[in-house]
Design a protein around this motif. Structure first.
Motif, PDB file in Angstrom:
ATOM      1  N   LEU A  40       0.811  -1.233   0.000  1.00  0.00           N
ATOM      2  CA  LEU A  40       0.000   0.000   0.000  1.00  0.00           C
ATOM      3  C   LEU A  40       0.844   1.284   0.000  1.00  0.00           C
ATOM      4  CD1 LEU A  40      -3.217  -0.359   2.212  1.00  0.00           C
ATOM      5  CD2 LEU A  40      -2.991  -0.312  -0.282  1.00  0.00           C
ATOM      6  N   HIS A  41       2.070   1.242   0.526  1.00  0.00           N
ATOM      7  CA  HIS A  41       2.894   2.454   0.453  1.00  0.00           C
ATOM      8  C   HIS A  41       3.039   2.898  -1.003  1.00  0.00           C
ATOM      9  CE1 HIS A  41       4.515   1.316   4.533  1.00  0.00           C
ATOM     10  NE2 HIS A  41       4.627   2.614   4.676  1.00  0.00           N
ATOM     11  N   SER A  42       3.457   1.961  -1.854  1.00  0.00           N
ATOM     12  CA  SER A  42       3.690   2.375  -3.245  1.00  0.00           C
ATOM     13  C   SER A  42       2.386   2.562  -4.003  1.00  0.00           C
ATOM     14  CB  SER A  42       4.628   1.398  -3.969  1.00  0.00           C
ATOM     15  OG  SER A  42       4.020   0.137  -4.026  1.00  0.00           O
ATOM     16  N   ALA A  43       1.369   1.753  -3.688  1.00  0.00           N
ATOM     17  CA  ALA A  43       0.101   1.882  -4.425  1.00  0.00           C
ATOM     18  C   ALA A  43      -0.604   3.205  -4.131  1.00  0.00           C
ATOM     19  CB  ALA A  43      -0.813   0.708  -4.088  1.00  0.00           C
ATOM     20  N   THR A  44      -0.490   3.704  -2.882  1.00  0.00           N
ATOM     21  CA  THR A  44      -1.186   4.954  -2.536  1.00  0.00           C
ATOM     22  C   THR A  44      -0.264   6.169  -2.586  1.00  0.00           C
ATOM     23  OG1 THR A  44      -0.670   4.694  -0.183  1.00  0.00           O
ATOM     24  CG2 THR A  44      -2.774   3.779  -0.942  1.00  0.00           C
ATOM     25  N   GLY A  45       1.042   5.958  -2.476  1.00  0.00           N
ATOM     26  CA  GLY A  45       1.973   7.086  -2.389  1.00  0.00           C
ATOM     27  C   GLY A  45       2.058   7.662  -0.985  1.00  0.00           C
ATOM     28  N   ALA A  46       1.365   7.033  -0.021  1.00  0.00           N
ATOM     29  CA  ALA A  46       1.382   7.548   1.351  1.00  0.00           C
ATOM     30  C   ALA A  46       2.734   7.280   2.011  1.00  0.00           C
ATOM     31  CB  ALA A  46       0.270   6.902   2.172  1.00  0.00           C
ATOM     32  N   ASP A  47       3.110   8.177   2.932  1.00  0.00           N
ATOM     33  CA  ASP A  47       4.379   8.040   3.641  1.00  0.00           C
ATOM     34  C   ASP A  47       4.294   7.008   4.749  1.00  0.00           C
ATOM     35  OD1 ASP A  47       5.944  10.669   2.681  1.00  0.00           O
ATOM     36  OD2 ASP A  47       3.804  11.069   2.851  1.00  0.00           O
ATOM     37  N   CYS A  48       3.068   6.770   5.215  1.00  0.00           N
ATOM     38  CA  CYS A  48       2.889   5.857   6.341  1.00  0.00           C
ATOM     39  C   CYS A  48       1.578   5.113   6.162  1.00  0.00           C
ATOM     40  CB  CYS A  48       2.860   6.666   7.640  1.00  0.00           C
ATOM     41  SG  CYS A  48       2.511   5.705   9.124  1.00  0.00           S
ATOM     42  N   ILE A  49       1.605   3.822   6.468  1.00  0.00           N
ATOM     43  CA  ILE A  49       0.384   3.018   6.430  1.00  0.00           C
ATOM     44  C   ILE A  49      -0.008   2.716   7.874  1.00  0.00           C
ATOM     45  CG2 ILE A  49      -0.612   0.800   5.708  1.00  0.00           C
ATOM     46  CD1 ILE A  49      -0.078   2.813   3.379  1.00  0.00           C
ATOM     47  N   ALA A  50      -1.225   3.126   8.237  1.00  0.00           N
ATOM     48  CA  ALA A  50      -1.741   2.854   9.576  1.00  0.00           C
ATOM     49  C   ALA A  50      -2.399   1.487   9.564  1.00  0.00           C
ATOM     50  CB  ALA A  50      -2.734   3.930   9.992  1.00  0.00           C
ATOM     51  N   LEU A  51      -2.037   0.667  10.560  1.00  0.00           N
ATOM     52  CA  LEU A  51      -2.488  -0.725  10.617  1.00  0.00           C
ATOM     53  C   LEU A  51      -3.548  -0.884  11.695  1.00  0.00           C
ATOM     54  CD1 LEU A  51       1.140  -2.154  10.727  1.00  0.00           C
ATOM     55  CD2 LEU A  51      -0.362  -2.227   8.708  1.00  0.00           C
ATOM     56  N   ASP A  52      -4.587  -1.647  11.404  1.00  0.00           N
ATOM     57  CA  ASP A  52      -5.527  -2.017  12.456  1.00  0.00           C
ATOM     58  C   ASP A  52      -4.978  -3.255  13.156  1.00  0.00           C
ATOM     59  OD1 ASP A  52      -7.161  -4.563  11.480  1.00  0.00           O
ATOM     60  OD2 ASP A  52      -6.707  -3.308   9.740  1.00  0.00           O
ATOM     61  N   ASP A  53      -5.691  -3.725  14.187  1.00  0.00           N
ATOM     62  CA  ASP A  53      -5.151  -4.836  14.971  1.00  0.00           C
ATOM     63  C   ASP A  53      -5.538  -6.201  14.400  1.00  0.00           C
ATOM     64  OD1 ASP A  53      -7.542  -3.382  16.406  1.00  0.00           O
ATOM     65  OD2 ASP A  53      -7.776  -5.535  16.779  1.00  0.00           O
ATOM     66  N   GLY A  54      -6.049  -6.221  13.174  1.00  0.00           N
ATOM     67  CA  GLY A  54      -6.352  -7.491  12.514  1.00  0.00           C
ATOM     68  C   GLY A  54      -5.124  -8.155  11.914  1.00  0.00           C
ATOM     69  N   VAL A  55      -3.991  -7.443  11.894  1.00  0.00           N
ATOM     70  CA  VAL A  55      -2.750  -8.063  11.406  1.00  0.00           C
ATOM     71  C   VAL A  55      -1.750  -8.129  12.548  1.00  0.00           C
ATOM     72  CG1 VAL A  55      -3.013  -7.426   8.981  1.00  0.00           C
ATOM     73  CG2 VAL A  55      -1.900  -5.812  10.528  1.00  0.00           C
ATOM     74  N   THR A  56      -0.916  -9.161  12.556  1.00  0.00           N
ATOM     75  CA  THR A  56       0.070  -9.267  13.630  1.00  0.00           C
ATOM     76  C   THR A  56       1.260  -8.352  13.298  1.00  0.00           C
ATOM     77  OG1 THR A  56       1.266 -11.095  12.617  1.00  0.00           O
ATOM     78  CG2 THR A  56      -0.555 -11.677  14.089  1.00  0.00           C
ATOM     79  N   PRO A  57       1.848  -7.748  14.348  1.00  0.00           N
ATOM     80  CA  PRO A  57       2.991  -6.871  14.091  1.00  0.00           C
ATOM     81  C   PRO A  57       4.156  -7.620  13.442  1.00  0.00           C
ATOM     82  CG  PRO A  57       2.480  -6.991  16.467  1.00  0.00           C
ATOM     83  CD  PRO A  57       1.403  -7.720  15.757  1.00  0.00           C
ATOM     84  N   GLY A  58       4.327  -8.894  13.785  1.00  0.00           N
ATOM     85  CA  GLY A  58       5.412  -9.663  13.170  1.00  0.00           C
ATOM     86  C   GLY A  58       5.247  -9.749  11.661  1.00  0.00           C
ATOM     87  N   TRP A  59       4.032 -10.062  11.227  1.00  0.00           N
ATOM     88  CA  TRP A  59       3.766 -10.124   9.787  1.00  0.00           C
ATOM     89  C   TRP A  59       3.938  -8.750   9.145  1.00  0.00           C
ATOM     90  CZ3 TRP A  59       0.117  -7.468   6.895  1.00  0.00           C
ATOM     91  CH2 TRP A  59       0.044  -7.836   5.548  1.00  0.00           C
TER      92      TRP A  59
END
Ligand code: 1CP
Length: 343
Positions: free
Chosen positions: A253-272
């Protein structure tokens, strides 16, 4: 550039991640409830620059977060475009609906939105004067799909069914509405930056319900268009994109949106997410909000797990979604202490 949030957004790995919290101003804080009562109701609070600035500052005073987020709402833009908007106590927002071409045609031109939204720009100006020198000011808007789900359904919906229905039954009207919201959002966010917002966050709270090609067309593409337009007009102002519920689709999503930061919800594990998303740039997140209700050892353990997983790249600590009104303010302090001092 000394502000820690801006350093993380520029790609720097910091020993301690900067921290702020989604919905950090809100009903879990007694001082928020007092100011809201003074304003009369939620919308009067949003449109009162002095009081809106006051509630933005409250969590900064109490906790010393590294960023303040403008106090407003994603539904002010639909109102500025001509939709009726009101809040039903104990239930949530209600809007007049857009379900056909005639209702779409009833909306006003994008150029007219400032007549409604100028108090919001005033709030931003007050905040850029009054915030501590090391606190970053975040402006925001809803992403077009999420805003459209409220404009089409007339309220929050668990499955966004009305918006999905319009998308399949009358795609031209659905797409024209998304375009209009996208143009309005670019204008609105640009004005927030002119007034002093240093970072922009785009909230796509319902992105997760878009499947297959719809995710690319109606979540990714509008975010990319808004980000590109903002970057053309305001080079150097970082963008955080939040596509809640994206799951594995956070990758890339960084490259697809051009955003500097992707905010993650808690549905994904931080390790992944460290392997799949943070490799491409800064990430924000992603402690489950229920820890702000339950606290204790679980909160401390999960907070440490997140900090450790993201320690080798740029990271802004946050919740995976907004804090809820039943949260205990002491648990927010415990989260901050754990992030800053290990607990
Ligand atoms: O610190 C802050 O609280 C920042 C200001 C802020 C932001 C960034 C508010 C105040 N709302 C938002 C964003 C927002 N609003 C989102 C995107 C983020 C998310 O997913 O949480 C969404 C979907 C809304 C829409 C909205 N506004 C809802 C959800 C409705 C539903 O049923 O889906 C609600 C309840 C509101 C009202 C609202 N906005 C903000 C507050 C503090 C409140 C509660 C109002 C009150 O005081 O009663």
């Amino acid at each position: 550039m000394t502000k820690t949030i801006l350093r993380a957004l520029a790609g720097e790995t910091l020993a301690t991640p900067p921290i702020w919290m989604m919905r950090q101003a809100g009903r879990y804080l007694p001082e928020y409830k007092a100011t809201r009562a003074q304003a009369g109701d939620f919308l009067s609070l949003c449109y009162n620059p002095e009081l809106a600035a006051e509630v933005t500052l409250q969590p900064i005073r109490r906790y010393g977060f590294d960023a303040a987020i403008l106090f407003a709402d994603i539904l002010l833009l639909p109102q500025a475009l001509g939709a009726d908007l009101w809040f039903v106590t104990g239930e949530g927002p209600r809007l007049s609906t857009i379900t056909c071409q005639a209702e779409l045609d009833n909306l006003g031109p994008v150029d007219d939105i400032d007549a409604t939204l100028s108090p919001i720009y005033e709030t931003v100006k007050i905040l850029s004067r009054e915030l501590p020198a090391d606190t970053t000011l975040i402006g925001f808007a809803g992403a077009p799909w999420t805003v459209a789900t409220y404009m089409i359904g007339g309220q929050g919906t668990p499955d966004q069914a009305p918006a999905h229905a319009l998308k399949s039954e009358n795609r031209p009207v659905f797409e024209a509405l998304l375009d209009k919201i996208t143009e309005g959002t670019i204008h609105y966010l640009s004005k927030q930056i002119d007034a002093g917002a240093e970072v922009i966050k785009i909230f796509d709270s319902w992105a997760g319900s878009l499947q297959g090609a719809d995710f690319e067309k109606y979540a990714v593409a509008p975010a990319a268009r808004i980000t590109a337009a903002l970057k053309a007009r305001h080079p150097g102002v970082p963008v955080i994109a939040f596509a809640r519920g994206a799951g594995e689709r956070y990758a890339g999503l960084h490259s697809a949106t051009g955003a500097d930061c992707i905010a993650l919800d808690d549905g994904v594990t931080p390790g992944w997410a460290a392997q799949a998303v943070q490799v491409d740039g800064c990430v924000q997140g992603n402690l489950a909000s229920h820890h702000m209700v339950t606290g204790g050892d679980d909160l401390v353990r999960e907070t440490r797990t997140i900090c450790d997983a993201f320690a080798n790249g740029p990271h802004i600590f946050n919740l995976g979604h907004g804090i809820t009104p039943d949260a205990n303010p002491d648990n927010v302090q415990l989260m901050i202490d754990t992030v800053r001092n290990g607990g």
